[in-house]
Design a protein around this motif. Structure first.
Motif: not given
Length: 420
Positions: A29-41
């Protein structure tokens, strides 16, 4: 902030990521977590997971906090108390573990396609979390505010990493970096270096790691085949062979530590998760079953031989193979009788498999080419991953190995893979 975010998600800052399985499932799930962090500063990510999944949190830089929870609808050795659901809902009502942070704004519920998100969605609803995102087969009505209809496995099967990326992509969160996360601390790497030197092993020279344990008996490669494998590797290569495993596996793995073939060193029960990651990262190859260390190898980019027991309804190449590695396909083995020797590798030049990659993996590109439907008998090697599946179903796995001494131990295949 991504301009693809729905208006309701643009104000979400305190986000609960729910993955109630174990270590490997959390890492995928870590790539999806990275996507959340990158898209919602500026978002603050908290992981709600099982105790074994919580052990991975210190090594996942995308996370800010973790909450361990034995969900009563998941498999655990300890029975849940009658108040387990209410107690966790109250804990989540308090919000992230940050003074003055307030309640959670959103929850992202990660599951495999064979799992229902509705118990976790009920928990988040009870905790008053206003936004709840998940894939679901049934109509969730008010339990989910953002519903992704479940299409697997009827419409093909995705890699687990892609599945979770598609989930957060539903609310506009994306990332170009789809590698698994596992950050090895410097102190852990230094500790492993010291342990290897104390055992007379040059940390800079090639060595192999063999992780023989697994939490479920149905996923364990038989001890006698591990012994055969140790003998083959010691005789053909002479590389140091390092055994790893949990503290509770010391007794069951004792026959491997007492082997007289090859330079075998045991670190069973002596490594924390960070040290295990450091050891795997520096090794030439990890040989293990479908268990947590296989996913660590994928995250740190170490070549992997996965002795896969078909215990999951998802096919092994769709779920477990580390992404973006060159693919080599093995011929299918007949179900009965099983051959005395494993066939040699057949190579598929230039073929790629997966969507992201370990840090050393080459040829990143999206897609899930080559995923197999079902877990029929056969041996499959996908670049950095050898997948061994000699049974029609998980139920037959242990029984077949216990009854047949002629089942191949994959020695020839691993020999070619190590020597490649």
């Amino acid at each position: 902030m991504s301009n693809r975010l729905p208006p309701s998600w643009r104000g979400a800052r305190r986000i609960l990521c729910v993955r109630l399985d174990s270590l490997g499932d959390v890492l995928m799930c870590t790539p999806a977590m990275r996507a959340l962090r990158a898209s919602i500063p500026g978002c603050y990510l908290t992981l709600l997971t099982s105790p074994s999944g919580a052990a991975a949190a210190p090594y996942i830089p995308e996370l800010d906090a973790v909450i361990g929870y034995r969900a009563p609808w998941m498999k655990h050795a300890q029975p849940a108390t009658p108040s387990a659901l209410q107690d966790c809902a109250k804990r989540l009502t308090d919000g992230p573990a940050v003074p003055g942070a307030g309640r959670f704004d959103a929850a992202v519920i990660f599951t495999s396609y064979s799992q229902s998100p509705l118990p976790a969605a009920t928990l988040c609803h009870l905790a008053g979390i206003p936004l709840r995102l998940a894939s679901c087969r049934e109509n969730p009505y008010q339990l989910l505010t953002d519903w992704v209809p479940e299409r697997e496995p009827e419409r093909a099967t995705r890699h687990e990493v892609q599945r979770q990326l598609d989930l957060v992509g539903h609310v506009g969160c994306t990332t170009a970096d789809t590698a698994l996360s596992f950050a090895v601390p410097g102190a852990a790497a230094a500790c492993v270096k010291t342990m290897l030197e104390a055992a007379g092993i040059d940390p800079a020279a090639p060595y192999l790691v063999l992780h023989a344990g697994a939490s479920a008996a149905s996923r364990r490669y038989p001890i006698r085949h591990w012994q055969d494998l140790l003998g083959m590797l010691g005789a053909r290569f002479g590389f140091p062979l390092i055994l790893t495993g949990d503290q509770g596996e010391r007794e069951s793995l004792r026959p491997l530590t007492e082997t007289r073939t090859g330079p075998v060193h045991s670190l069973i029960g002596k490594l924390g998760l960070g040290e295990l990651g450091a050891l795997i990262r520096s090794s030439r190859l990890l040989i293990t079953g479908n268990t947590g260390p296989a996913h660590i190898a994928a995250a740190v980019g170490t070549p992997l031989v996965d002795l896969y027991a078909p215990t999951n309804p998802q096919p092994p190449l769709a779920r477990r193979a580390p992404p973006a590695v060159p693919r080599r396909q093995l011929p299918q083995l007949p179900a009965q009788p099983l051959p005395a020797r494993t066939p040699r590798l057949s190579r598929s030049p230039g073929a790629k498999y997966g969507i992201g990659g370990g840090r050393r993996a080459a040829g990143k590109r999206p897609g899930t080419a080559g995923a197999h439907r079902g877990c029929g008998p056969g041996l499959r090697l996908t670049g950095s991953v050898l997948t061994l599946s000699t049974c029609e179903s998980a139920k037959d796995w242990a029984q077949t190995y216990n009854k047949n001494s002629s089942i191949p131990t994959s020695s020839d295949i691993i020999s070619e893979f190590v020597g490649a």
